[in-house]
Design a protein around this motif. Structure first.
Motif, mmCIF file in Angstrom:
data_model
loop_
_atom_site.group_PDB
_atom_site.id
_atom_site.type_symbol
_atom_site.label_atom_id
_atom_site.label_comp_id
_atom_site.label_asym_id
_atom_site.label_seq_id
_atom_site.Cartn_x
_atom_site.Cartn_y
_atom_site.Cartn_z
ATOM 1 N N GLN A 96 52.076 0.650 34.668
ATOM 2 C CA GLN A 96 50.974 0.600 35.615
ATOM 3 C C GLN A 96 51.340 1.423 36.840
ATOM 4 O O GLN A 96 52.470 1.360 37.326
ATOM 5 N N LYS A 97 50.374 2.191 37.343
ATOM 6 C CA LYS A 97 50.511 2.785 38.672
ATOM 7 C C LYS A 97 49.841 1.832 39.656
ATOM 8 O O LYS A 97 48.674 1.454 39.451
ATOM 9 N N LYS A 98 50.566 1.447 40.712
ATOM 10 C CA LYS A 98 50.022 0.475 41.659
ATOM 11 C C LYS A 98 50.074 1.031 43.078
ATOM 12 O O LYS A 98 51.049 1.700 43.460
ATOM 13 N N SER A 99 49.044 0.757 43.833
ATOM 14 C CA SER A 99 48.959 1.229 45.219
ATOM 15 C C SER A 99 49.935 0.463 46.101
ATOM 16 O O SER A 99 49.997 -0.770 46.050
ATOM 17 N N ILE A 100 50.712 1.192 46.903
ATOM 18 C CA ILE A 100 51.618 0.550 47.856
ATOM 19 C C ILE A 100 50.811 -0.189 48.917
ATOM 20 O O ILE A 100 51.193 -1.263 49.378
ATOM 21 N N ARG A 101 49.663 0.369 49.272
ATOM 22 C CA ARG A 101 48.877 -0.177 50.385
ATOM 23 C C ARG A 101 48.321 -1.570 50.088
ATOM 24 O O ARG A 101 48.487 -2.501 50.859
ATOM 25 N N ASP A 102 47.673 -1.726 48.917
ATOM 26 C CA ASP A 102 47.023 -3.015 48.658
ATOM 27 C C ASP A 102 47.375 -3.608 47.295
ATOM 28 O O ASP A 102 46.752 -4.576 46.852
ATOM 29 N N GLN A 103 48.388 -3.045 46.621
ATOM 30 C CA GLN A 103 48.875 -3.553 45.325
ATOM 31 C C GLN A 103 47.846 -3.425 44.197
ATOM 32 O O GLN A 103 48.042 -3.996 43.120
ATOM 33 N N ASP A 119 51.800 7.531 47.478
ATOM 34 C CA ASP A 119 51.663 6.180 48.016
ATOM 35 C C ASP A 119 51.424 5.162 46.899
ATOM 36 O O ASP A 119 50.690 4.205 47.052
ATOM 37 N N TRP A 120 52.028 5.406 45.730
ATOM 38 C CA TRP A 120 51.941 4.442 44.639
ATOM 39 C C TRP A 120 53.314 4.306 43.978
ATOM 40 O O TRP A 120 54.197 5.135 44.153
ATOM 41 N N TYR A 121 53.471 3.188 43.259
ATOM 42 C CA TYR A 121 54.719 2.953 42.537
ATOM 43 C C TYR A 121 54.371 2.546 41.109
ATOM 44 O O TYR A 121 53.188 2.393 40.768
ATOM 45 N N THR A 122 55.372 2.403 40.259
ATOM 46 C CA THR A 122 55.115 2.083 38.853
ATOM 47 C C THR A 122 55.761 0.753 38.471
ATOM 48 O O THR A 122 56.783 0.358 39.029
ATOM 49 N N GLN A 123 55.140 0.093 37.506
ATOM 50 C CA GLN A 123 55.667 -1.164 36.975
ATOM 51 C C GLN A 123 55.548 -1.096 35.461
ATOM 52 O O GLN A 123 54.456 -0.888 34.926
ATOM 53 N N ALA A 124 56.682 -1.242 34.763
ATOM 54 C CA ALA A 124 56.681 -1.110 33.304
ATOM 55 C C ALA A 124 56.048 -2.330 32.642
ATOM 56 O O ALA A 124 56.233 -3.459 33.083
ATOM 57 N N LYS A 125 55.290 -2.081 31.587
ATOM 58 C CA LYS A 125 54.750 -3.168 30.750
ATOM 59 C C LYS A 125 55.615 -3.213 29.497
ATOM 60 O O LYS A 125 55.792 -2.185 28.825
ATOM 61 N N LYS A 126 56.186 -4.370 29.208
ATOM 62 C CA LYS A 126 57.094 -4.423 28.063
ATOM 63 C C LYS A 126 56.932 -5.719 27.290
ATOM 64 O O LYS A 126 56.470 -6.735 27.826
ATOM 65 N N GLU A 127 57.288 -5.649 26.018
ATOM 66 C CA GLU A 127 57.298 -6.821 25.152
ATOM 67 C C GLU A 127 58.754 -7.232 24.953
ATOM 68 O O GLU A 127 59.603 -6.388 24.637
ATOM 69 N N THR A 152 45.714 -1.908 41.039
ATOM 70 C CA THR A 152 46.106 -1.104 39.887
ATOM 71 C C THR A 152 45.286 0.179 39.854
ATOM 72 O O THR A 152 44.054 0.137 39.865
ATOM 73 N N LEU A 153 45.963 1.324 39.814
ATOM 74 C CA LEU A 153 45.291 2.620 39.807
ATOM 75 C C LEU A 153 45.072 3.137 38.389
ATOM 76 O O LEU A 153 44.072 3.785 38.098
ATOM 77 N N GLU A 154 46.040 2.840 37.501
ATOM 78 C CA GLU A 154 45.956 3.386 36.144
ATOM 79 C C GLU A 154 46.956 2.650 35.263
ATOM 80 O O GLU A 154 48.020 2.221 35.722
ATOM 81 N N LEU A 155 46.631 2.465 33.988
ATOM 82 C CA LEU A 155 47.561 1.936 32.995
ATOM 83 C C LEU A 155 47.813 3.026 31.964
ATOM 84 O O LEU A 155 46.876 3.514 31.333
ATOM 85 N N VAL A 156 49.083 3.438 31.826
ATOM 86 C CA VAL A 156 49.445 4.560 30.953
ATOM 87 C C VAL A 156 50.249 4.022 29.770
ATOM 88 O O VAL A 156 51.234 3.294 29.952
ATOM 89 N N ALA A 157 49.839 4.371 28.543
ATOM 90 C CA ALA A 157 50.543 3.907 27.340
ATOM 91 C C ALA A 157 51.802 4.750 27.108
ATOM 92 O O ALA A 157 51.831 5.950 27.416
ATOM 93 N N LEU A 158 52.846 4.129 26.570
ATOM 94 C CA LEU A 158 54.084 4.823 26.218
ATOM 95 C C LEU A 158 54.489 4.420 24.804
ATOM 96 O O LEU A 158 54.204 3.304 24.358
ATOM 97 N N ASP A 159 55.168 5.325 24.112
ATOM 98 C CA ASP A 159 55.678 5.032 22.775
ATOM 99 C C ASP A 159 57.198 5.211 22.820
ATOM 100 O O ASP A 159 57.711 6.318 22.658
#
Length: 746
Positions: free
Chosen positions: A586-593, A544-552, A595-602
């Motif tokens: 970011q992992k975001k809750s579908i129910r209330d939007q 019940d969550w979705y992801t949103q990319a953080k980018k520069e 933020t559940l977690e911010l995960v770093a990527l390289d």
């Protein structure tokens, strides 16, 4: 109780943002043409037809003069008969002639096969040639069928590269029918524009010059679309003379639960509640949702709200069913056995599903043309209900506050660009494989194709023209739904099936490890992104969550094609290069939007060239907003809301558009806002924004002014695809800036 009385009961609800009536319209008819072949006249009589609508007669007369035709009239206006008549007449006179019918979906081809069979004409031999056609049946269709029903993908890889097998079809090709032509826009339309040009070229090789008939939903630029798709000038038939029953139109805005967060009651829940009420009263209802999952949920919720007998007469309809399952659902719809259907837009197109009382659209489907297609399903034979249930999306909420912006708006223009080198190059190689390229091909493929042939490394100049030097056939490398041949496959680990292709330029932001990937409305979790294998491995996901990319992101201006003084500032359109680096998600809750977690990527940087519109606000327009971070937050909020409203002016999806706002751009030396095509090379979306800048800014100002929130919410300035995760957004500053533009301050 009358149907209209049922609708009246709905209209008293607090959720009704608008209720109105579209008046009934009587048919305008014309006699069946005397020149029509007697056998075809008799077949029409057998179907109870003793006259045509005037627009059908006009299409017939235009085709009879040898002109290409584009018929752009509403849903259920008889476009199919308009293009079938000249074909049937032609085949009745000479059964050796051939016609090619192109459809964007397999279901539409099946529907047309049934419609052609109903004529009962002995001269008519239709056959479907697509990915589902068994191998042993394919040679029979090539030799025997005089109406070949297929799709652009099959034409691209299954017919044109193997034209020697199709020599008889191409030599006798008299008609090319392009149905649902409005679907061919953006990247897909740009590719189809090249496929149809290659078809015209090969037909000429076999001494044929087929006539084109396009059928489209009502769009703003049908003549331009026919030129973009096939390079031909077509006569436009647009005056819809079919009858229409009276229709009640309702805009329904779910209850606002949290004004500051912009959070409303579930649109899916509202849809199931309304659908249950309608079907319980015996009203045949179709409910359109944007995804398979949403269609399934609406069905499930509706079944829970009705009695068992009514529940058995409800069904979902979506992509992913077997052909046999889909045919069975279509049969039950036509025969009236089904009372309610929750569907994806697979049923938006012209499949004949009989008479329905109500059509519910859950969320604005992206274009006014598409919404009218969906609403046109209701009330074909009696008073109908057309209902739009708003989501929290900015465009949906704008329409709830500004109904006339939706109801009185002319339909959008369909945009594509076959000459975009990212799209064109693969088709130039494919054409050279099919037959040597020379100057004579400019008439069909265009000047740009010959210019590209001279610089592409896989072609060699010979006395016969430019020829392909590779070993395989290049069409197999060119996916029609991607702007770049450099794409990565998305593979379901559990089945081994390739679900789709993602351009490398967009891969890191959509199929990075840990991303939630949507395919036909189904969710998948990306387990791994394998660069060497050029694939993302995914598994079905039920969370019940979705992801949103953080980018520069940085944007560099490569070339300005047009510069004008508009709304008191410098407005430009041109070519830019966009450099992106995904740094996390970011992992975001579908129910209330939340933020559940911010995960770093390289991940590495990617750069692609595209087209953009950009503007530089003048100091007077920024007075009082100059200090940081207010300046950046105001520009950023204006950029988001402009992106949310651009689909109103260009026939596109919000996800096709990107943007960047900066307080100091390294080239302009000033605060600058960019809005760009999200596809490499561009497909005309940003240019449409440039052309319609004043109206676009005006709509955006009304969006911001009308939203009841204080500081900004998903219904105005927050974006589901923001690379900065919706940080630094100032709604008031954006509204101030846009109002100053509209007052031409500066």
């Amino acid at each position: 109780m009358t149907v209209a009385a049922v609708w009246d009961e709905l209209l008293g609800a607090e959720e009704v943002a608008y209720a109105g009536t579209a008046p009934a319209r009587a048919a305008r008819t014309a006699p069946i043409p005397d020149r029509l072949h007697p056998r075809v006249r008799a077949a029409l009589g057998g179907q109870g037809l003793d006259s045509l609508y005037e627009h059908q007669a006009e299409a017939w007369a235009t085709a009879a003069r040898g002109e290409h035709v584009v018929v752009t009239t509403g849903t259920a206006s008889g476009k199919t008969l308009a293009f079938n008549l000249p074909v049937l007449d032609s085949l009745a006179r000479d059964p050796k002639r051939r016609a090619l019918y192109l459809y964007p979906t397999k279901a539409l081809a099946q529907d047309q096969l049934r419609a052609l069979g109903a004529f009962g004409l002995p001269c008519l031999r239709p056959g479907i040639y697509d990915g589902d056609t068994p191998g042993e049946a394919r040679w029979r269709i090539r030799r025997w069928a005089n109406v070949v029903l297929t799709n652009p993908d099959m034409l691209h890889v299954g017919v044109l590269p193997h034209h020697d097998r199709w020599a008889d079809v191409l030599h006798n090709l008299r008609w090319v029918i392009v149905d649902e032509a409005h679907v061919y826009r953006g990247v897909f339309g740009s590719h189809v524009g090249n496929v149809l040009r290659r078809l015209r070229r090969l037909a000429r090789v076999y001494d044929a010059e087929p006539q084109f008939v396009f059928a489209s939903a009502t769009i703003a630029n049908p003549g331009e679309l026919s030129r973009a798709l096939a390079g031909v000038d077509a006569t436009v038939v647009r005056d819809d003379t079919a009858p229409r029953a009276e229709r009640t139109i309702v805009l329904w805005n779910p209850e606002l639960l949290d004004p500051e967060l912009g959070q409303r009651a579930s649109a899916l829940g509202e849809a199931s509640r309304l659908m249950a009420d309608l079907v319980s009263r015996g009203r045949r209802t179709i409910c359109f949702a944007k995804s398979r999952k949403a269609a399934e949920l609406i069905h499930r919720f509706t079944v829970d709200r009705v009695d068992a007998e009514t529940g058995r007469r409800l069904a979902p309809y979506r992509a992913g069913y077997t052909p046999a399952q889909r045919r069975e659902l279509e049969r039950r719809l036509v025969e009236g056995d089904l009372l309610g259907v929750s569907a994806t837009d697979a049923l938006e197109l012209g499949i004949d599903i009989g008479s329905l009382d109500a059509a519910i659209s859950v969320g604005f489907p992206g274009t006014v043309a598409s919404l009218r297609q969906q609403w046109g399903r209701a009330g074909r034979r009696g008073h109908g209900l057309a209902l739009l249930i708003a989501s929290e999306d900015a465009l949906d909420q704008y329409f709830m506050r500004e109904p006339e912006a939706l109801l009185s708006r002319t339909v959008e223009a369909a945009r594509s660009d076959h000459a975009n080198p990212r799209v064109l190059d693969g088709h130039v190689l494919s054409a050279a494989y099919e037959a040597p390229l020379d100057d004579a091909d400019r008439a069909t493929l265009g000047d740009e194709a010959l210019e590209r042939a001279a610089v592409l490394p896989d072609l060699a100049r010979t006395p016969a023209g430019w020829v392909w030097t590779g070993r395989d056939y290049p069409a197999g490398r060119v996916p029609l739904r991607s702007a770049s041949a450099d794409s990565l496959g998305v593979v379901d680990e559990t089945t081994g099936e390739t679900l789709g292709l993602v351009e490398r330029e967009r891969a890191y932001s959509t199929i990075h490890e840990g991303a939630i990937y949507l395919h036909l409305g189904e969710q998948y979790l990306v387990r791994a992104l394998d660069h060497e294998a050029r694939a993302a491995l995914v598994t079905p996901f039920e969370g019940d969550w979705y992801t949103q990319a953080k980018k520069e992101t940085t944007t560099a201006i490569e070339e300005a094609y047009r510069n004008e003084r508009r709304l008191g500032l410098e407005l430009s359109f041109g070519r830019v290069s966009v450099t992106e680096q995904v740094v996390g998600y970011q992992k975001k809750s579908i129910r209330d939007q939340s933020t559940l977690e911010l995960v770093a990527l390289d991940l590495p940087e990617t750069t692609f060239e595209t087209e953009a519109v950009w503007f530089l606000p003048e100091p007077a327009q920024l007075a009082g907003l100059e200090e940081m971070p207010l300046l950046l937050s105001s520009l950023h909020a204006a950029e988001h809301s402009l992106i949310a409203l651009l689909p109103l002016w260009a026939m596109c999806d919000r996800w096709d558009i990107g943007g960047l706002s900066t307080n100091l751009h390294f080239q302009t030396g000033r605060p600058t806002v960019f809005v760009y095509d999200g596809h490499p090379g561009g497909v005309g979306i940003a240019e449409r924004g440039f052309d319609a800048f004043e109206g676009w800014v005006g709509d955006t100002e009304r969006l911001l002014a009308g939203c009841p929130c204080e500081g900004g919410c998903p219904s105005c300035v927050q974006s589901p695809k923001c690379g900065n995760l919706n940080e630094f957004l100032d709604k008031a500053g954006a509204l101030t800036l846009l109002r100053r533009l509209l007052s031409k301050n500066g």
